[in-house]
Write an enzyme that holds these catalytic residues in place. Structure first.
Site, PDB file in Angstrom:
ATOM      1  N   LYS A  94       0.784  -1.182   0.070  1.00  0.00           N
ATOM      2  CA  LYS A  94      -0.121  -0.080  -0.064  1.00  0.00           C
ATOM      3  C   LYS A  94       0.807   1.062  -0.022  1.00  0.00           C
ATOM      4  CE  LYS A  94      -3.866   1.643   2.757  1.00  0.00           C
ATOM      5  NZ  LYS A  94      -4.811   1.135   4.003  1.00  0.00           N
ATOM      6  N   SER A 116      -9.265   0.408   3.054  1.00  0.00           N
ATOM      7  CA  SER A 116      -8.576   1.089   2.288  1.00  0.00           C
ATOM      8  C   SER A 116      -7.451   0.466   1.489  1.00  0.00           C
ATOM      9  CB  SER A 116      -8.165   2.408   2.950  1.00  0.00           C
ATOM     10  OG  SER A 116      -7.192   2.244   3.906  1.00  0.00           O
ATOM     11  N   SER A 154      -9.450  -1.887   7.320  1.00  0.00           N
ATOM     12  CA  SER A 154      -8.896  -1.431   6.104  1.00  0.00           C
ATOM     13  C   SER A 154      -8.084  -2.713   5.623  1.00  0.00           C
ATOM     14  CB  SER A 154      -8.155  -0.193   6.124  1.00  0.00           C
ATOM     15  OG  SER A 154      -9.105   0.964   6.109  1.00  0.00           O
TER      16      SER A 154
END
Length: 465
Positions: free
Chosen positions: A79, A154, A178
């Site tokens: 990420k 996310s 997330s």
């Protein structure tokens, strides 16, 4: 050797034993990455030259018979919220650091020290502040099983790239779900450790009282390996736990006979009937593996959710205050609306939520966990929604829509408890998953349960043609 389905553990062993070179593994991953990004918007930036150069160094070390780390030569991608020396992380946003980072985030540095090779920085919800994969700045991510559906957020790109076999594992973060939501949406696994178990140094903060860094993988064994590498005290993060880190991988085959899994039927009953049915199927698989079902009750689930919001939203609003005053137009509508909401929560309410945290955790451990070792809950309350269904911008429907998505995940962050997400047997359904929520620092036992479950429901790679 199928490089799309192989685990990180097995790939590292294949590289050490010269069955395949790191250069071949990295080149193959980079090639797969192109098609996956084109189809599902999973990537922010690639590191092809650096990755291939690092792979050649690993291959030379193998040829020279040097001692190698447990992930030597294995391509990974993470990420895009972690500092990396010489680079500027995007944070999934228009607003970002003005100068390149001077050092790596500690979790990235620890995986690099283990020999892994980062090939890309991956899609994330803007500022990691959203559970669906929507991003109005860099574009929405799409689910590899059905591009009209959300991939979860996310940590969207991490789950997509693991699910499609680009990489065997990836790092993400979890403040209200997330890691768990994208893992469930993309049919893979994730581990959100106990709050403070993994350092956040060099990771973009969202709500420091709740933020957790953790891995997403197809194979629970890879979760154990990566989690063991990134866990442990870090002088750069004063909140990081000083507890010794177990050898999670060596403990993963421990028997689960007699492990008591708590079931709150009333709370689970608030999920969609399809979700309840699929959870029951997974619970029966765990019982077949030796676990025991125990009836439990969370007395204050909605209160825990409210307290979690009172803790999170003001912290996010505070962090973004300077930007919101000068650059509000550069935010996407969903993130801007949620940040603005946080400015209307008083300091007194925030402090109340902070002070209540220990009391509520003690109550849950004393009451809910009194007769069980871990609790099973859905990850999503509903079948996987479409991107369009949750494309509500920043209007009045936003908080209610997102609240339903994170109904079963956000209270776990408030309690600071560890949570392992596993996929339901898919059959003809779209992906979805459940979570095992454990006692503080009980990740080893949870991973053992996950390993037993995967022997019956093995991980899979989605075929994208």
């Amino acid at each position: 050797m199928d490089l799309k389905t192989i685990s990180a553990i097995d790939l590292a062993e294949a590289i050490r034993s010269k069955k395949i070179s790191s250069t071949e593994a990295v080149s193959s991953a980079l090639e797969r990455l192109k098609g996956v990004h084109e189809a599902f918007n999973a990537v922010v930036s690639t590191d092809a030259e650096e990755a291939l150069a690092a792979a050649k160094e690993v291959d030379a070390a193998v040829a020279a018979g040097q001692q190698l780390g447990p992930l030597a030569g294995v391509p990974l991608a993470h990420k895009d919220m972690f500092d990396r020396a010489g680079k500027i992380p995007s944070w999934g946003a228009r607003i970002r650091r003005e100068k390149p980072c001077t050092e790596d985030a500690t979790p990235i540095a620890r995986l690099k020290a283990a020999g892994s090779i980062q090939i890309a920085a991956l899609h994330m919800t803007e500022f990691a502040f959203g559970p669906t994969g929507h991003n109005y700045v860099i574009g929405h991510a799409r689910n590899p099983y059905d591009p009209t559906r959300i991939p979860g957020g996310s940590s969207s790109g991490s789950a997509i790239c693991v699910a499609t076999g680009v990489v065997p594992a990836a790092l993400g973060s979890d403040t209200a779900g997330s890691l768990r939501l994208p893992a469930a949406a993309c049919n893979v696994t994730s581990l959100k450790g106990t709050w403070t178990r993994v350092t956040r140094a060099g990771a973009m903060p969202l709500s420091p009282s709740l933020d957790c860094v953790g891995p997403i993988a197809r194979d629970v064994r890879d979760l154990a390996l990566l989690f063991g590498l990134i866990a442990g005290h870090d002088p750069r993060d004063g909140f990081s736990s000083r507890r010794p880190v177990p050898d999670y991988l060596s403990l993963i085959e421990q028997p689960i006979d007699g492990i008591r899994i708590g079931v709150d039927e009333r709370l689970i009953g608030e999920a969609h009937p399809e979700v309840q049915q699929r959870l029951e199927t997974s619970l029966k698989i765990l019982e077949k593996a030796g676990a025991r079902r125990i009836s439990v009750r969370f007395q204050d689930w909605k209160a825990l959710d409210t307290l979690g919001q009172l803790l999170q939203l003001p912290e996010v609003a505070s962090a973004h205050g300077p930007y919101m005053r000068k650059r509000a137009a550069e935010y996407g509508p969903q993130v801007r609306a949620r940040i603005e909401f946080g400015h209307f929560i008083s300091a007194a309410d925030h402090q109340t939520a902070l002070r209540a945290r220990g009391t509520m955790l003690s109550r849950v451990l004393t009451e809910t966990f009194a007769n069980c070792d871990m609790v099973i809950l859905p990850t999503f309350a509903d079948p996987l929604p479409t991107i369009a269904e949750l494309d509500v911008g920043g209007g009045p429907q936003l908080m209610a829509a997102l609240g339903r998505v994170i109904f079963y995940t956000r209270p776990v962050n408030y309690l600071g408890l560890p949570a392992l997400t596993l996929p339901y047997p898919r059959e003809s359904y779209l992906p979805n998953g459940f979570q095992l929520v454990g006692r503080p620092f009980d990740e080893a036992r949870m991973l053992a349960v996950g390993r037993a479950y995967q022997k019956e429901v093995p991980g899979e790679v989605v075929n994208i043609g």
